[in-house]
Design an enzyme around this catalytic site. Structure first.
Site, short mmCIF file in Angstrom:
data_model
loop_
_atom_site.label_atom_id
_atom_site.label_comp_id
_atom_site.label_asym_id
_atom_site.label_seq_id
_atom_site.Cartn_x
_atom_site.Cartn_y
_atom_site.Cartn_z
N SER A 138 0.84 -1.19 0.00
CA SER A 138 0.00 0.00 0.00
C SER A 138 0.88 1.24 0.00
CB SER A 138 -0.86 0.00 1.26
OG SER A 138 -1.60 1.20 1.34
N TYR A 151 -2.96 -1.03 10.51
CA TYR A 151 -2.90 -1.35 9.07
C TYR A 151 -1.59 -0.83 8.47
CZ TYR A 151 -4.19 -1.37 4.11
OH TYR A 151 -4.21 -1.57 2.75
O1 NJP Z 1 -10.04 -5.57 -0.72
P1 NJP Z 1 -11.33 -6.52 -0.78
P2 NJP Z 1 -8.97 -5.15 -1.85
N1 NJP Z 1 -7.22 -15.49 3.64
O2 NJP Z 1 -11.88 -6.48 0.60
C1 NJP Z 1 -9.45 -11.94 0.71
C2 NJP Z 1 -4.56 -3.72 -0.55
N2 NJP Z 1 -4.91 -2.31 -0.71
O3 NJP Z 1 -9.16 -5.88 -3.08
O4 NJP Z 1 -11.40 -14.25 2.21
C3 NJP Z 1 -7.43 -15.49 2.31
O5 NJP Z 1 -12.21 -6.12 -1.91
C4 NJP Z 1 -10.93 -11.74 0.45
O6 NJP Z 1 -11.59 -12.93 0.12
P3 NJP Z 1 -12.42 -13.83 1.22
C5 NJP Z 1 -5.16 -4.38 0.67
O7 NJP Z 1 -4.44 -4.10 1.84
C6 NJP Z 1 -6.18 -1.90 -0.97
O8 NJP Z 1 -8.95 -3.67 -1.88
O9 NJP Z 1 -12.95 -14.96 0.43
N3 NJP Z 1 -8.03 -14.48 1.68
C7 NJP Z 1 -10.92 -10.84 -0.77
O10 NJP Z 1 -10.78 -11.61 -1.94
C8 NJP Z 1 -5.06 -5.83 0.26
O11 NJP Z 1 -3.79 -6.36 0.59
C9 NJP Z 1 -6.47 -0.55 -1.08
O12 NJP Z 1 -13.46 -12.92 1.80
C10 NJP Z 1 -8.45 -13.44 2.41
C11 NJP Z 1 -9.64 -10.02 -0.59
O13 NJP Z 1 -8.82 -10.69 0.37
C12 NJP Z 1 -5.22 -5.80 -1.26
O14 NJP Z 1 -5.06 -4.44 -1.64
C13 NJP Z 1 -5.47 0.40 -0.93
C14 NJP Z 1 -8.27 -13.39 3.80
C15 NJP Z 1 -9.93 -8.60 -0.13
O15 NJP Z 1 -10.72 -7.96 -1.09
C16 NJP Z 1 -6.56 -6.29 -1.77
O16 NJP Z 1 -7.62 -5.60 -1.11
C17 NJP Z 1 -4.20 -0.03 -0.67
C18 NJP Z 1 -7.62 -14.49 4.41
N4 NJP Z 1 -7.42 -14.53 5.73
C19 NJP Z 1 -3.91 -1.37 -0.56
N5 NJP Z 1 -8.80 -12.24 4.26
C20 NJP Z 1 -7.85 -0.04 -1.35
N6 NJP Z 1 -8.80 -0.88 -1.69
O17 NJP Z 1 -8.06 1.20 -1.30
C21 NJP Z 1 -9.29 -11.58 3.20
O18 NJP Z 1 -3.26 0.91 -0.50
N7 NJP Z 1 -9.09 -12.29 2.07
#
Ligand code: NJP
Length: 237
Positions: A138, A151
């Site tokens: 990030s 975070y």
């Molecule tokens: O978030 P979201 P993003 N084990 O909530 C999965 C970074 N980022 O796409 O577990 C395995 O739509 C969850 O799937 P499920 C952020 O820090 C974002 O934005 O099945 N999977 C879902 O597919 C992160 O590292 C922004 O519910 C797990 C996904 O993760 C990355 O981008 C800004 C899990 C999350 O999808 C993707 O986030 C930035 C686990 N324990 C960095 N826990 C931003 N959006 O603004 C969750 O600087 N998931």
């Protein structure tokens, strides 16, 4: 092209966009999510004509299950070329309002998950003398912000982890890099995708394009880091 990639957090948001972009360039996919939603991504990919996809409902912080899915990936597709550590969670609270359980959980997913996933693919990449490990970190892994210390600390942690790992493994032809986006329109932090207030934010596809660039760089080249922001959010460079 013709690579095999593991993408974590591919149930929705950035990870799902990465899966589609990788599929479009002919990548075989092994997708990870902690909920059943991960299997829906496979169905959507199949409906779009991409059939070389397997999915695993696994928590990225679980070492045994992550090792197991890496083994399954190799037995299904013969190798693993790319790991995208994308799964992540976040919340924004003052330090004094953050409790230890919240602190532990965000570190387990965002930091332990990256360590466990990276460690699990290393033996295969070392043997092949090739691989790319990309972590979606990030911009708050580079600049601190108030109201998000836990975070922010996880993202600084994965920057440090990736930098050290990069130096350990480059002699084996393994490239390690991070992608550091600003605000991206996803479901992050229990939000909805596509709402009016996020119109000017980055799209998940914009981050996915950066992954494609990193993963398809020529073998002699490593892209250490890509930082990208919506224009409305650019910091002083
Ligand atoms: O978030 P979201 P993003 N084990 O909530 C999965 C970074 N980022 O796409 O577990 C395995 O739509 C969850 O799937 P499920 C952020 O820090 C974002 O934005 O099945 N999977 C879902 O597919 C992160 O590292 C922004 O519910 C797990 C996904 O993760 C990355 O981008 C800004 C899990 C999350 O999808 C993707 O986030 C930035 C686990 N324990 C960095 N826990 C931003 N959006 O603004 C969750 O600087 N998931």
């Amino acid at each position: 092209k013709n690579q095999v990639a593991i993408v974590t957090g591919a149930s929705r948001g950035i990870g799902k966009a990465i899966a589609f972009k990788l599929a479009e360039i002919g990548t075989k996919l092994s997708l990870v999510g902690s909920s059943e939603e991960i299997h829906k991504t496979r169905e959507e990919l199949r409906e779009a004509g991409f059939h070389e996809v397997i999915t695993h409902q696994v928590d990225v912080s679980n070492e045994e299950q992550m090792q197991d899915l890496v083994e399954k990936t190799v037995s299904q597709f013969g190798t693993v070329d790319v790991l995208v550590n994308n799964a992540g969670i976040g919340f924004f609270k003052l330090v004094e309002d953050t409790n230890v359980d919240e602190w532990r959980k965000v570190f387990e997913v965002n930091v332990q998950g990256v360590f466990v996933g990276s460690k699990a693919v290393l033996p295969y990449m070392k043997e092949k003398k090739f691989g790319t490990i990309i972590t979606i970190s990030s911009d708050v892994g580079r600049y601190t912000i108030p109201n998000g210390a836990a975070y922010t600390a996880t993202k600084y942690a994965v920057q440090g982890f990736s930098g050290a790992l990069a130096q350990e493994v480059r002699e084996y032809g393994i490239r390690v890099g991070t992608i550091n986006p600003g605000m991206v329109d996803t479901y992050f932090n229990n939000s909805e995708q596509g709402t009016d207030d996020k119109k000017e934010w980055l799209k998940a596809e914009n981050v996915a394009e950066a992954v494609i660039y990193m993963a398809s760089a020529p073998k002699h080249m490593v892209i250490d880091e890509i930082v990208l922001h919506p224009l409305i959010q650019q910091y002083p460079i």
